[in-house]
Design an enzyme around this catalytic site. Structure first.
Site, mmCIF file in Angstrom:
data_model
loop_
_atom_site.group_PDB
_atom_site.id
_atom_site.type_symbol
_atom_site.label_atom_id
_atom_site.label_comp_id
_atom_site.label_asym_id
_atom_site.label_seq_id
_atom_site.Cartn_x
_atom_site.Cartn_y
_atom_site.Cartn_z
ATOM 1 N N LYS A 35 -0.031 -10.094 -2.053
ATOM 2 C CA LYS A 35 -0.962 -10.121 -2.949
ATOM 3 C C LYS A 35 -1.190 -8.855 -3.616
ATOM 4 C CE LYS A 35 -5.925 -9.617 -2.941
ATOM 5 N NZ LYS A 35 -5.991 -8.013 -3.460
ATOM 6 N N HIS A 94 -12.888 -13.620 -1.530
ATOM 7 C CA HIS A 94 -12.798 -12.725 -0.646
ATOM 8 C C HIS A 94 -14.198 -12.828 0.184
ATOM 9 C CE1 HIS A 94 -9.407 -9.777 -1.014
ATOM 10 N NE2 HIS A 94 -9.106 -10.929 -1.929
ATOM 11 N N LYS A 131 -13.428 -2.221 7.021
ATOM 12 C CA LYS A 131 -13.875 -1.037 6.446
ATOM 13 C C LYS A 131 -15.011 -1.289 5.376
ATOM 14 C CE LYS A 131 -10.751 -1.155 2.510
ATOM 15 N NZ LYS A 131 -9.315 -0.592 1.973
ATOM 16 N N LYS A 137 0.756 -1.230 0.078
ATOM 17 C CA LYS A 137 -0.033 -0.276 -0.020
ATOM 18 C C LYS A 137 0.720 1.345 0.111
ATOM 19 C CE LYS A 137 -4.011 -1.972 0.436
ATOM 20 N NZ LYS A 137 -5.311 -1.967 -0.413
ATOM 21 N N LYS A 151 -1.946 1.335 -2.896
ATOM 22 C CA LYS A 151 -2.699 0.022 -3.715
ATOM 23 C C LYS A 151 -1.872 -0.092 -4.858
ATOM 24 C CE LYS A 151 -7.019 0.102 -2.999
ATOM 25 N NZ LYS A 151 -8.515 -0.433 -3.294
ATOM 26 N N GLY A 171 -3.138 -2.669 4.920
ATOM 27 C CA GLY A 171 -2.727 -1.388 5.593
ATOM 28 C C GLY A 171 -2.524 -1.237 6.961
ATOM 29 N N ASP A 226 -2.830 -5.531 -5.769
ATOM 30 C CA ASP A 226 -4.109 -5.113 -5.373
ATOM 31 C C ASP A 226 -5.206 -5.422 -6.768
ATOM 32 O OD1 ASP A 226 -4.602 -2.678 -2.964
ATOM 33 O OD2 ASP A 226 -6.044 -4.002 -3.647
ATOM 34 N N GLU A 227 -6.431 -5.320 -6.641
ATOM 35 C CA GLU A 227 -7.460 -5.488 -7.375
ATOM 36 C C GLU A 227 -7.188 -4.644 -8.875
ATOM 37 O OE1 GLU A 227 -7.945 -4.254 -4.404
ATOM 38 O OE2 GLU A 227 -9.018 -2.412 -5.140
ATOM 39 N N HIS A 230 -10.334 -12.235 -6.472
ATOM 40 C CA HIS A 230 -10.965 -10.825 -6.026
ATOM 41 C C HIS A 230 -12.257 -10.927 -6.457
ATOM 42 C CE1 HIS A 230 -10.879 -6.863 -4.393
ATOM 43 N NE2 HIS A 230 -9.772 -7.207 -3.858
ATOM 44 N N ARG A 231 -13.131 -10.236 -5.583
ATOM 45 C CA ARG A 231 -14.457 -9.766 -5.897
ATOM 46 C C ARG A 231 -14.785 -8.423 -6.182
ATOM 47 N NH1 ARG A 231 -17.772 -10.481 -0.186
ATOM 48 N NH2 ARG A 231 -16.596 -8.933 0.868
ATOM 49 N N SER A 275 -10.514 -9.711 4.360
ATOM 50 C CA SER A 275 -9.653 -8.674 3.976
ATOM 51 C C SER A 275 -10.292 -7.322 4.191
ATOM 52 C CB SER A 275 -9.181 -8.789 2.754
ATOM 53 O OG SER A 275 -8.484 -7.715 2.120
ATOM 54 N N GLY A 276 -9.631 -6.186 4.476
ATOM 55 C CA GLY A 276 -10.457 -4.876 4.243
ATOM 56 C C GLY A 276 -10.507 -4.052 5.417
ATOM 57 N N GLY A 277 -9.406 -3.124 6.007
ATOM 58 C CA GLY A 277 -9.479 -2.480 7.154
ATOM 59 C C GLY A 277 -9.151 -3.079 8.224
HETATM 60 C C1 CAP Z 1 -7.862 -4.292 1.440
HETATM 61 C C2 CAP Z 1 -7.844 -4.439 -0.138
HETATM 62 C C3 CAP Z 1 -8.878 -5.204 -0.525
HETATM 63 C C4 CAP Z 1 -10.180 -5.486 0.147
HETATM 64 C C5 CAP Z 1 -11.242 -5.983 -0.801
HETATM 65 C C6 CAP Z 1 -8.398 -3.235 -0.495
HETATM 66 O O1 CAP Z 1 -6.645 -3.612 1.796
HETATM 67 O O2 CAP Z 1 -6.647 -4.517 -0.503
HETATM 68 O O3 CAP Z 1 -9.032 -5.203 -1.971
HETATM 69 O O4 CAP Z 1 -10.019 -6.179 1.338
HETATM 70 O O5 CAP Z 1 -12.363 -6.056 0.177
HETATM 71 O O6 CAP Z 1 -7.829 -2.786 -1.603
HETATM 72 O O7 CAP Z 1 -9.273 -2.363 0.312
HETATM 73 P P1 CAP Z 1 -6.682 -2.924 3.403
HETATM 74 P P2 CAP Z 1 -13.254 -7.572 0.203
HETATM 75 O O8 CAP Z 1 -6.456 -4.413 3.860
HETATM 76 O O9 CAP Z 1 -5.501 -2.029 3.351
HETATM 77 O O10 CAP Z 1 -8.008 -2.509 3.726
HETATM 78 O O11 CAP Z 1 -12.118 -8.253 0.980
HETATM 79 O O12 CAP Z 1 -14.357 -7.261 1.161
HETATM 80 O O13 CAP Z 1 -13.686 -8.201 -1.234
HETATM 81 MG MG MG Z 2 -7.667 -4.198 -2.585
#
Ligand code: CAP
Ligand code: MG
Length: 463
Positions: A211, A336, A343, A185, A187, A411, A213-214, A303-304, A386-388
């Protein structure tokens, strides 16, 4: 004076005609007139679905003036053999392909679909049927596809995950704890070399995966082949230094031919995973890459991104549990499923339901949320949380999922006061605390990285 009285009387007369005279006349006319639609032919609440039929659960709201039965009939009609009007000729054999509304429970409807409707092994065509035109019908104000119970005769044409959870654990040599990973990050924006250096720090902090990022694929500042080369170099260094297996979810998302080339490059560099943004890539592409990656010995990290465009509205769209079911059926190794405490949207109940859809052999029904499903020989897949997240939230997530999980903290490690490696170490310490049954505060007494993490974030839940 008389004029005003006359106008009032006229208005009253028109109103009476409109409300008391016209509707019964219309009804009379329609009953006597040749039927112009046949939606009710798709409704039979005494029907018992055959064992070989697909069984779908929808939430639906009829539009004004449409009866519940007719609305349900329209869903079954438009998602199987029907059209808006009766037809001049209708060969009797068509009846064998008609869907049947067999149960209406308030705003929920169950529809049985004959097996002959569906092409063997074609997940895209299934979606075109039960998740296609029906979302746009004027007669339905809201419609949500909740789940579909798939019979053995349908499932047998799909291969499912190349590796089940056991296969992934064996490949990564990780038992008794969640698999862990992080996304560099910010991202996107790093060069391939910088990305790999952050990856090295992540691996050296004890994480199993790095990983993409998407939204990182092969951008001008971080080309795919450069990133593969740099990450391969750093992976070999980290494996040498730790004696552990280290891997990565490197994002191959692109057109199908390019995804194949990228998957081949990964396999040739000794990687065991490929990452695909499965919603944006599409069901057909994921199906193609599933077999291609399987032949190369690559697991697929799904990834979704974009899922919340159709699964967030509780009244309209397609649920995440159905998307997860489709992806396990096609054969991703993990997808995911949310954190409930991070978050992004998603509740504890949803996270647990998604984990069952992916991990269990026999899934139990959850009223109005999930249908029973026997997965037969289809292997399991990992939920990915994942996410926050940060070390302070690790116990909350593990209480929901247990250890059969891929835990991504991004993060939440790169924001650690002492940097990425310390952040990953703090997360591993939080996992250890959970496994030992001790509180994070207690663990922090002997774990400086965890203590520093708790000092910055404590147990903060991102909004
Ligand atoms: C998380 C993340 C993931 C999200 C996707 C982001 O980063 O890399 O893509 O978790 O959401 O880009 O936000 P952080 P989900 O850990 O820094 O938040 O897993 O709900 O599909
Ligand atoms: Mg991401």
């Amino acid at each position: 004076m008389c004029f005003a009285r006359g106008t009032r009387l006229l208005a009253k007369g028109i109103c009476t005609i409109r409300t008391l005279i016209i509707p019964p006349l219309t009804l009379l006319y329609r009953e006597n007139q040749m039927a112009i639609d046949w939606y009710m032919d798709f409704v039979d609440t005494g029907y018992v679905p055959g064992k070989d039929e697909l069984d779908a659960l929808f939430y639906f709201e009829p539009a004004a003036g449409i009866s519940t039965e007719e609305a349900a009939g329209r869903i079954a009609s438009e998602s199987s053999t029907g059209t808006w009007t009766t037809l001049h000729t209708l060969p009797p054999r068509m009846k064998d392909l008609q869907a049947t509304v067999y149960d209406i429970d308030g705003r929920y409807v169950r529809i049985a679909y004959p097996p002959g409707l569906w092409e063997e092994g074609n997940a895209a065509q299934l979606l075109s049927g039960i998740a296609g035109n029906i979302f746009g019908m004027k007669a339905i104000r809201n419609l949500r596809l909740i789940d579909v119970s798939l019979p053995a005769g349908y499932l047998q044409h799909f291969r499912g995950p190349h590796f089940g959870m056991e296969g992934i654990r064996k490949m990564m040599r990780v038992e008794g704890r969640p698999l862990t990973g992080a996304v560099p990050k910010p991202k996107v924006g790093f060069s391939a070399r910088e990305h790999a250096e952050i990856g090295f720090e992540t691996w050296m902090g004890g994480f199993d995966f790095v990983k993409d990022d998407e939204n990182l694929t092969s951008t001008s500042f971080n080309r795919f082949d450069d990133r593969v080369r740099e990450l391969t170099r750093m992976r070999d260094r980290a494996e040498q230094a730790t004696g552990d297996v280290k891997s990565a979810f490197i994002n191959i998302t692109a057109d199908t031919e390019t995804m194949k080339e990228r998957a081949k490059m990964l396999a040739e560099s000794g990687w065991n995973y490929a990452m695909i943004d499965v919603v944006v890539a599409g069901t057909a592409a994921v199906s193609t890459l599933r077999d291609y990656c399987s032949d190369l010995g690559l697991a697929i990290h799904a990834h979704r991104a974009m899922h919340a465009s159709f699964d967030r509205n509780p009244k309209h769209g397609i649920t995440m549990q159905f998307l997860a079911k489709m992806m396990r059926m096609i054969g991703v190794s993990q997808i995911h499923t949310g954190t409930a405490v991070g978050k992004l949207t998603g509740s504890k109940k949803e996270a647990r339901i998604l984990a069952d859809v992916l991990r269990e052999r026999r899934v139990k029904e959850v009223r109005h949320a999930l249908l029973a499903q026997d997965w037969g020989a289809i292997k399991s897949a990992f939920p990915v949380s994942s996410g926050g997240l940060h070390p302070g939230l690790v116990p909350d997530v593990l209480v929901i999922y247990g250890t059969d999980l891929v835990l991504l903290v991004s993060g939440g490690i790169h924001g650690h006061p002492k940097g990425t490696r310390a952040g990953a170490t703090a997360t591993m310490q939080a996992i250890e605390a959970w496994r030992e049954g001790v509180s994070l505060d207690e663990k922090a007494r002997s774990s400086p990285e965890l203590a520093q993490s708790l000092e910055k974030w404590g147990y903060y839940k991102p909004k």
